[in-house]
Design a protein around this motif. Structure first.
Motif, mmCIF file in Angstrom:
data_model
loop_
_atom_site.group_PDB
_atom_site.id
_atom_site.type_symbol
_atom_site.label_atom_id
_atom_site.label_comp_id
_atom_site.label_asym_id
_atom_site.label_seq_id
_atom_site.Cartn_x
_atom_site.Cartn_y
_atom_site.Cartn_z
ATOM 1 N N LEU A 56 0.457 -1.058 0.122
ATOM 2 C CA LEU A 56 0.122 -0.328 0.071
ATOM 3 C C LEU A 56 0.087 1.436 -0.297
ATOM 4 C CD1 LEU A 56 -2.437 -1.080 2.850
ATOM 5 C CD2 LEU A 56 -2.726 -0.775 0.336
ATOM 6 N N ASP A 57 0.495 2.133 -0.426
ATOM 7 C CA ASP A 57 1.675 3.337 -0.888
ATOM 8 C C ASP A 57 0.610 4.525 -0.675
ATOM 9 O OD1 ASP A 57 0.750 3.993 -3.448
ATOM 10 O OD2 ASP A 57 1.595 2.727 -4.308
ATOM 11 N N LEU A 58 0.894 6.224 -1.008
ATOM 12 C CA LEU A 58 0.620 6.809 -0.243
ATOM 13 C C LEU A 58 0.915 7.851 -1.316
ATOM 14 C CD1 LEU A 58 -1.944 7.821 0.693
ATOM 15 C CD2 LEU A 58 0.241 8.805 3.726
ATOM 16 N N ALA A 73 -0.782 -12.993 2.780
ATOM 17 C CA ALA A 73 -2.294 -14.244 3.188
ATOM 18 C C ALA A 73 -3.193 -13.761 4.337
ATOM 19 C CB ALA A 73 -1.527 -15.639 3.254
ATOM 20 N N GLY A 74 -4.513 -12.907 3.955
ATOM 21 C CA GLY A 74 -5.293 -13.381 4.858
ATOM 22 C C GLY A 74 -5.341 -11.948 5.102
ATOM 23 N N ASP A 75 -5.444 -10.960 4.380
ATOM 24 C CA ASP A 75 -5.130 -9.334 4.925
ATOM 25 C C ASP A 75 -6.726 -8.836 3.845
ATOM 26 O OD1 ASP A 75 -3.469 -8.911 6.926
ATOM 27 O OD2 ASP A 75 -1.904 -8.862 5.658
ATOM 28 N N LEU A 76 -6.826 -7.799 4.246
ATOM 29 C CA LEU A 76 -7.931 -7.308 3.668
ATOM 30 C C LEU A 76 -7.042 -6.491 2.300
ATOM 31 C CD1 LEU A 76 -11.071 -6.162 2.106
ATOM 32 C CD2 LEU A 76 -10.910 -4.988 4.615
ATOM 33 N N VAL A 77 -7.595 -6.281 0.911
ATOM 34 C CA VAL A 77 -6.903 -5.153 0.561
ATOM 35 C C VAL A 77 -8.167 -4.122 0.412
ATOM 36 C CG1 VAL A 77 -6.206 -4.051 -1.585
ATOM 37 C CG2 VAL A 77 -5.285 -6.761 -0.444
ATOM 38 N N GLY A 78 -8.112 -2.943 0.577
ATOM 39 C CA GLY A 78 -8.964 -1.416 0.372
ATOM 40 C C GLY A 78 -10.319 -1.699 1.903
ATOM 41 N N TRP A 79 -10.076 0.009 1.747
ATOM 42 C CA TRP A 79 -11.193 -0.780 2.947
ATOM 43 C C TRP A 79 -12.828 1.175 2.756
ATOM 44 C CZ3 TRP A 79 -10.872 4.704 4.081
ATOM 45 C CH2 TRP A 79 -9.397 5.503 3.715
ATOM 46 N N GLN A 89 -8.396 6.022 -0.318
ATOM 47 C CA GLN A 89 -7.609 7.158 0.247
ATOM 48 C C GLN A 89 -5.888 6.042 0.241
ATOM 49 O OE1 GLN A 89 -8.908 9.511 1.869
ATOM 50 N NE2 GLN A 89 -10.431 8.798 0.372
ATOM 51 N N PHE A 90 -5.523 5.092 -0.667
ATOM 52 C CA PHE A 90 -3.882 4.021 -0.531
ATOM 53 C C PHE A 90 -3.969 3.977 -2.001
ATOM 54 C CE2 PHE A 90 -4.752 4.008 4.020
ATOM 55 C CZ PHE A 90 -3.611 4.679 4.499
ATOM 56 N N GLY A 91 -3.019 3.835 -2.429
ATOM 57 C CA GLY A 91 -3.134 2.943 -3.678
ATOM 58 C C GLY A 91 -2.409 1.506 -3.460
ATOM 59 N N ALA A 92 -2.131 0.566 -3.996
ATOM 60 C CA ALA A 92 -1.912 -0.677 -3.917
ATOM 61 C C ALA A 92 -1.705 -1.429 -5.104
ATOM 62 C CB ALA A 92 -3.004 -1.625 -3.894
ATOM 63 N N GLN A 93 -0.027 -1.830 -5.229
ATOM 64 C CA GLN A 93 0.236 -2.510 -6.329
ATOM 65 C C GLN A 93 1.111 -3.887 -5.507
ATOM 66 O OE1 GLN A 93 3.359 -0.051 -8.138
ATOM 67 N NE2 GLN A 93 4.837 -1.561 -9.223
#
Length: 154
Positions: A56-58, A73-79, A89-93
């Protein structure tokens, strides 16, 4: 159990809610370096990582986007999909190849409206993830751009 472990799907939702959510997810794969979303874009979906690593980046004006947290593994990506105005509110790569469940945000929000117990569980989980991510972002930005330690003025 560590605080971040408690945020992962297997520990965050009761079994019946977790199973209900997973039934509407579709499996997706991403190559390393794939951009899932950018800060400011429309948040219309989210992911739960099965395996792989994602950063996650900003956006920081005039600087490269710092990584504020790395997910696995198991993590939520995006809220941002759960809270109006539904804007990231963040970026993701992706950092490594990623295998994930992808969810349609509108469908999950409707499920939350139709079943209040399910909705409360999802909102509580996502709210805890949100609070954790904001703390992580603040800590990372202070590490990168805060005043140098040493206690005094230069």
């Amino acid at each position: 159990m560590s605080p971040s472990m408690a945020l992962r799907l297997n520990h965050a939702l009761p079994g019946e809610h977790r199973d209900r959510l997973l039934r509407i997810g579709r499996e997706v794969r991403f190559a390393p370096g794939a951009r899932l979303f950018d800060e400011g874009g429309r948040a219309d979906r989210f992911w739960i990582l099965r395996d792989g690593t994602l950063a996650l980046d900003l956006h920081v004006p005039g600087r490269p986007a710092p990584v504020v947290e790395t997910l696995g593994a198991g993590d939520l990506v995006g809220w941002s999909w759960l809270y109006e105005p539904y804007v990231w509110q963040f970026g993701a790569q992706t950092v490594t190849p990623v295998h994930a469940y992808e969810f349609d945000a509108v469908a999950v929000r409707l499920m939350c409206q139709d079943d209040t117990a399910f909705g409360r569980a999802v909102e509580h989980w996502v709210g805890r993830v949100l609070a954790h991510r904001l703390r992580a972002a603040r800590t990372r930005l202070l590490d990168l751009y805060g005043p140098a330690s040493g206690g005094g003025a230069p």
